[in-house]
Design an enzyme around this catalytic site. Sequence first.
Site, PDB file in Angstrom:
ATOM      1  N   MET A  34       0.841  -1.194   0.000  1.00 59.36           N
ATOM      2  CA  MET A  34       0.000   0.000   0.000  1.00 59.36           C
ATOM      3  C   MET A  34       0.876   1.244   0.000  1.00 59.36           C
ATOM      4  SD  MET A  34      -3.064  -1.048   2.644  1.00 59.36           S
ATOM      5  CE  MET A  34      -2.003  -1.893   3.849  1.00 59.36           C
ATOM      6  N   VAL A  35       0.627   2.120  -0.975  1.00 62.82           N
ATOM      7  CA  VAL A  35       1.406   3.341  -1.120  1.00 62.82           C
ATOM      8  C   VAL A  35       1.364   4.157   0.174  1.00 62.82           C
ATOM      9  CG1 VAL A  35       1.621   5.520  -2.371  1.00 62.82           C
ATOM     10  CG2 VAL A  35       1.027   3.425  -3.602  1.00 62.82           C
ATOM     11  N   GLU A  58       5.021   0.337  -2.727  1.00 59.46           N
ATOM     12  CA  GLU A  58       5.664   0.269  -4.038  1.00 59.46           C
ATOM     13  C   GLU A  58       6.997   1.000  -4.027  1.00 59.46           C
ATOM     14  OE1 GLU A  58       4.420   1.109  -8.670  1.00 59.46           O
ATOM     15  OE2 GLU A  58       3.983   2.648  -7.169  1.00 59.46           O
ATOM     16  N   CYS A 129      -1.615  -1.109  -9.874  1.00 60.17           N
ATOM     17  CA  CYS A 129      -1.888   0.206  -9.284  1.00 60.17           C
ATOM     18  C   CYS A 129      -2.457   1.161 -10.333  1.00 60.17           C
ATOM     19  CB  CYS A 129      -0.620   0.798  -8.690  1.00 60.17           C
ATOM     20  SG  CYS A 129      -0.879   2.426  -7.934  1.00 60.17           S
ATOM     21  N   LYS A 168       1.230  -8.678  -8.941  1.00 61.92           N
ATOM     22  CA  LYS A 168      -0.121  -8.336  -8.493  1.00 61.92           C
ATOM     23  C   LYS A 168      -0.819  -7.618  -9.631  1.00 61.92           C
ATOM     24  CE  LYS A 168      -2.581  -6.201  -4.573  1.00 61.92           C
ATOM     25  NZ  LYS A 168      -3.341  -5.077  -5.126  1.00 61.92           N
ATOM     26  N   HIS A 196      -6.345  -8.440  -7.516  1.00 60.63           N
ATOM     27  CA  HIS A 196      -7.264  -7.478  -6.916  1.00 60.63           C
ATOM     28  C   HIS A 196      -8.554  -7.547  -7.719  1.00 60.63           C
ATOM     29  CE1 HIS A 196      -8.021  -3.072  -5.426  1.00 60.63           C
ATOM     30  NE2 HIS A 196      -9.071  -3.850  -5.282  1.00 60.63           N
ATOM     31  N   GLY A 229      -9.427  -7.862  -1.946  1.00 63.12           N
ATOM     32  CA  GLY A 229     -10.584  -7.008  -2.165  1.00 63.12           C
ATOM     33  C   GLY A 229     -11.686  -7.206  -1.159  1.00 63.12           C
ATOM     34  N   ARG A 253      -7.089  -2.334   2.929  1.00 64.08           N
ATOM     35  CA  ARG A 253      -7.744  -1.341   3.795  1.00 64.08           C
ATOM     36  C   ARG A 253      -8.208  -1.932   5.120  1.00 64.08           C
ATOM     37  NH1 ARG A 253     -12.561   0.764   1.100  1.00 64.08           N
ATOM     38  NH2 ARG A 253     -12.536  -1.225  -0.023  1.00 64.08           N
TER      39      ARG A 253
END
Length: 338
Positions: A34-35, A58, A129, A168, A196, A229, A253
């Site tokens: 996750m960025v 990343e 992404c 990914k 994803h 997801g 998340r």
Amino acid sequence: FGKNATSEQLLEENGQTLTDMEVDYRNKVVLAPMVRVGTLPMRLLALEYGADLVWSDELVDLRLSKAVRTENEELNTVDFIAEGKLIYRTCKKDFPNIAQIGTGNSITALAAAQAICTDVVAIDVNMGCPKRFSVIGGMGAALLTQPEKVKDILTTLKRNLNLPITCKIRILETRQKTIDLLRLIENTGVSAVTIHARKTEERPHQPSHWEELKFITECGFSMPIIGNGDVYCQEDVERMKKETGVDSVMIARGAILNPSIFSKNDVDCYREDLMKRYLKIALETGNDFWNSKYVMMQMWKDLLSSTRDGDILTHSKSYSDLLPLFNASSHRLLKKPA
């Protein structure tokens, strides 16, 4: 091996080497790349709560390939620094750790991977992404429509590195396009692929398509499929595996909102305690304040404007401004699904 043992040295402690190391990607629950979130403190927190594998945020290939590996004796970390900026930080507890690389071609992908390969257990390529900075650079989701480039990057990494390679992706416009891309990826010999379950144009508030994951797993692939997801609790983990047939589950998340999601123990967990623990790890590892503040604001997103702790966090400009959070009473119990 000293304070700053590499992943290679940690494997040797268990009688393994990176040459014969094979990461088991089946039946795992893992932290997503996750960025800005997947820096060292979040990875360590996820591991503490039982994450089986943790991905970095990343790492852009051009920056990483120029980075100098430095042992930070003060923090007991290994730092990768390019042009005076910290690109990646790891430590002995950050294990098993996977570096995700953002790249648009095989040459720079390999250079970046070679720079970091002794300090991680595997390399993952970001092919999903949708953020503008990735796509305009030919990275991330831009690769989904360039199968020959995907093949070139993955085969180059596989041919030149003695550690697992994964990628990914997102689902494509049609099922056939998704399956065709996955067959190409499978033929490169990668160790696993994460999917994803959203299309490139779909945003997090839109439901993910678990039915597409089910269709994919029923097509029969030799490589492990990791589903990603809309996973927000342990019950979602089990439900995704049961409903879709994926081999493992990646959490994004859901792990920001509740890093204890990886724990299989039925214990009460309070949001204040998670915040305090994240803050303590961030201080111990010398994490950049503004990065830590960003992550904590994501963790506390729904409470920023309605709580004293949220107000402290919002207006903070240094770690010293956050010290009152250590005195916060623990009363916001994370509710478990019935």
